[in-house]
Design an enzyme around this catalytic site. Structure first.
Site, PDB file in Angstrom:
ATOM      1  N   LYS A  94      34.765  61.893 120.221  1.00 49.33           N
ATOM      2  CA  LYS A  94      36.175  61.104 119.853  1.00 49.33           C
ATOM      3  C   LYS A  94      37.374  61.673 120.518  1.00 49.33           C
ATOM      4  O   LYS A  94      38.186  60.881 120.448  1.00 49.33           O
ATOM      5  CB  LYS A  94      36.157  61.521 118.254  1.00 49.33           C
ATOM      6  N   GLU A 116      41.506  55.894 110.738  1.00 48.61           N
ATOM      7  CA  GLU A 116      40.604  56.139 109.620  1.00 48.61           C
ATOM      8  C   GLU A 116      39.390  57.125 110.193  1.00 48.61           C
ATOM      9  O   GLU A 116      39.535  57.329 111.482  1.00 48.61           O
ATOM     10  CB  GLU A 116      39.835  54.772 109.501  1.00 48.61           C
ATOM     11  N   SER A 383      26.560  63.196 120.696  1.00 41.41           N
ATOM     12  CA  SER A 383      27.898  62.837 120.468  1.00 41.41           C
ATOM     13  C   SER A 383      28.722  63.870 119.859  1.00 41.41           C
ATOM     14  O   SER A 383      29.831  63.781 120.055  1.00 41.41           O
ATOM     15  CB  SER A 383      27.841  61.509 119.751  1.00 41.41           C
TER      16      SER A 383
END
Length: 410
Positions: A94, A116, A383
């Site tokens: 991210k 969010e 990830s």
């Protein structure tokens, strides 16, 4: 189609019949300005230089490509490689799009960022980026996710972010997105909405794919260096789709590389306790885009379930819907029980705790590798790392003593 890499980054934000910009008129100028500044920025050497310095010195790129020798030997099939985005600052991929959008926010002169989050990794990366770049930060999070991702909530607040629990709807990721959109509509001039995946209206799918594509670019370069060829298969979990598009983008025009996306099968796809949009969903319009959703006959979004908060989402990015339609990406799913088994396997055999989201890709990799030749290879994108899932995994593996200890410390 030739040159899929460019097509999924097109300036119109339409991918076949998917994508688009379905937003209230009050937000159209905001999105126009964001798209304009984004496409200018990625042609600006100063912007790209600053982004690359932050990627290297602050975030820790490049991340490693790890050959899993023990798992490969025990399964007896293809060579298995892990792209370790868990090594990135804050523990997940991210940070890639957060740094890009953060610099874009400063370029536009905006000082307030809203976001969010589901699993909390996007919220944590946003809060971290805002602390680094001196931006105000507000994070919306479904109330259920606040409870099951308590460590990330704690870290976000310590970084100076305001975490707002959302009690509406299913109290999960899609409800957090809706709350963030309402906030943006209330103050579009001073606020930048840092959407955390390749969903939503244009330019978010294109923009976040651009900032995430560094993942696949690194894999392609390093794999060629080691093996002298390309991998046979790439596997990534799919919630909104940011880590999948990040891994897949560099290989979209490599026809001999099979791309596989793994959705959340939850408790099984025969019922409704899952988030398998491509298995059980249909095409609709919601949250600013046309794509696949889990919805009823009236177009109302259905509740979803996944052991991983980051995949517990009723929609999926429009680029992935297009890539499914043309057959470039194959989609499957992994159920919660197989995800936990895969998680334990990687921990015991390779000494790595993957995020539960990433464990969906791992579960499919463990299934596929033994069916492949030893001369072949498969890369899955880890990830994120699994620190954030302590409470969930403790419950799933049935460690009653540790659960009692955790409760005694709260």
């Amino acid at each position: 189609m030739k040159n899929l890499k460019n097509y999924v980054l097109n300036k119109k934000g339409r991918f076949g019949d998917y994508g688009g910009r379905f937003v209230p008129e009050t937000l159209v100028p905001t999105m126009d300005k964001l798209a304009e500044e984004f496409f200018k920025a990625i042609k600006d050497k100063n912007f790209l230089d600053e982004l690359n310095i932050l990627r290297r010195d602050f975030a820790g790129r490049p991340t490693s490509l790890l050959y899993l020798d023990k798992l490969t030997k025990n399964l007896g099939g293809a060579k298995i490689y892990l792209k370790n985005e868990g090594m990135l600052h804050t523990g997940a991929h991210k940070m890639n799009h957060c740094l890009g959008q953060g610099l874009l926010c400063k370029r536009m002169g905006k000082k307030r960022v809203i976001a969010e989050t589901g699993a909390g990794q996007h919220g944590l990366a946003t809060a971290t980026m805002c602390a680094k770049l001196g931006l105000e930060c507000v994070v919306y999070m479904g109330a259920k996710d606040v409870e099951r991702q308590r460590p990330n909530v704690f870290w976000m607040e310590r970084l100076g972010a305001k975490v707002v629990p959302v009690y509406e709807g299913g109290q999960v990721l899609r409800d957090a997105i809706n709350a963030a959109m309402r906030d943006l509509m209330a103050d579009p001039e001073n606020t930048h909405y840092l959407l955390g995946t390749v969903c939503g209206c244009h330019p978010y799918p294109v923009m976040n794919t651009y900032f995430q594509k560094i993942v696949g670019e690194e894999v392609k370069k390093e794999f060629k260096k080691r093996e002298g060829k390309l991998p046979n298969k790439l596997v990534a979990c799919v919630g909104g789709g940011s880590n999948a598009m990040g891994l897949f983008h560099a290989f979209l025009d490599e026809k001999n590389v099979e791309l596989i996306g793994v959705e959340a099968g939850g408790k099984g796809i025969k019922g409704t306790d899952h988030a398998a949009r491509f298995q059980k969903g249909s095409v609709g319009v919601s949250e600013g885009m046309k794509s696949y959703f889990l919805q009823n006959h009236d177009g109302q979004m259905q509740n979803t379930h996944s052991i991983s908060a980051g995949l517990d989402y009723s929609g999926v990015g429009p680029q992935l819907s297009y890539l499914k339609e043309i057959g470039r990406v194959q989609f499957t799913y992994a159920t919660d029980d197989k995800v936990i088994k895969a998680w334990e396997t990687l921990a015991k055999e390779e000494g790595i705790f993957p995020a539960l989201e990433s464990s969906h890709a791992l579960a499919k990799t463990i299934e596929l590798a033994p069916k492949m030749k030893k001369s072949e290879s498969i890369v899955f994108n880890m990830s994120g790392r699994g620190d954030k899932d302590l409470f969930i995994v403790t419950k799933a593996v049935g460690d009653e003593n540790f659960r009692k200890f955790l409760k005694s410390q709260i």
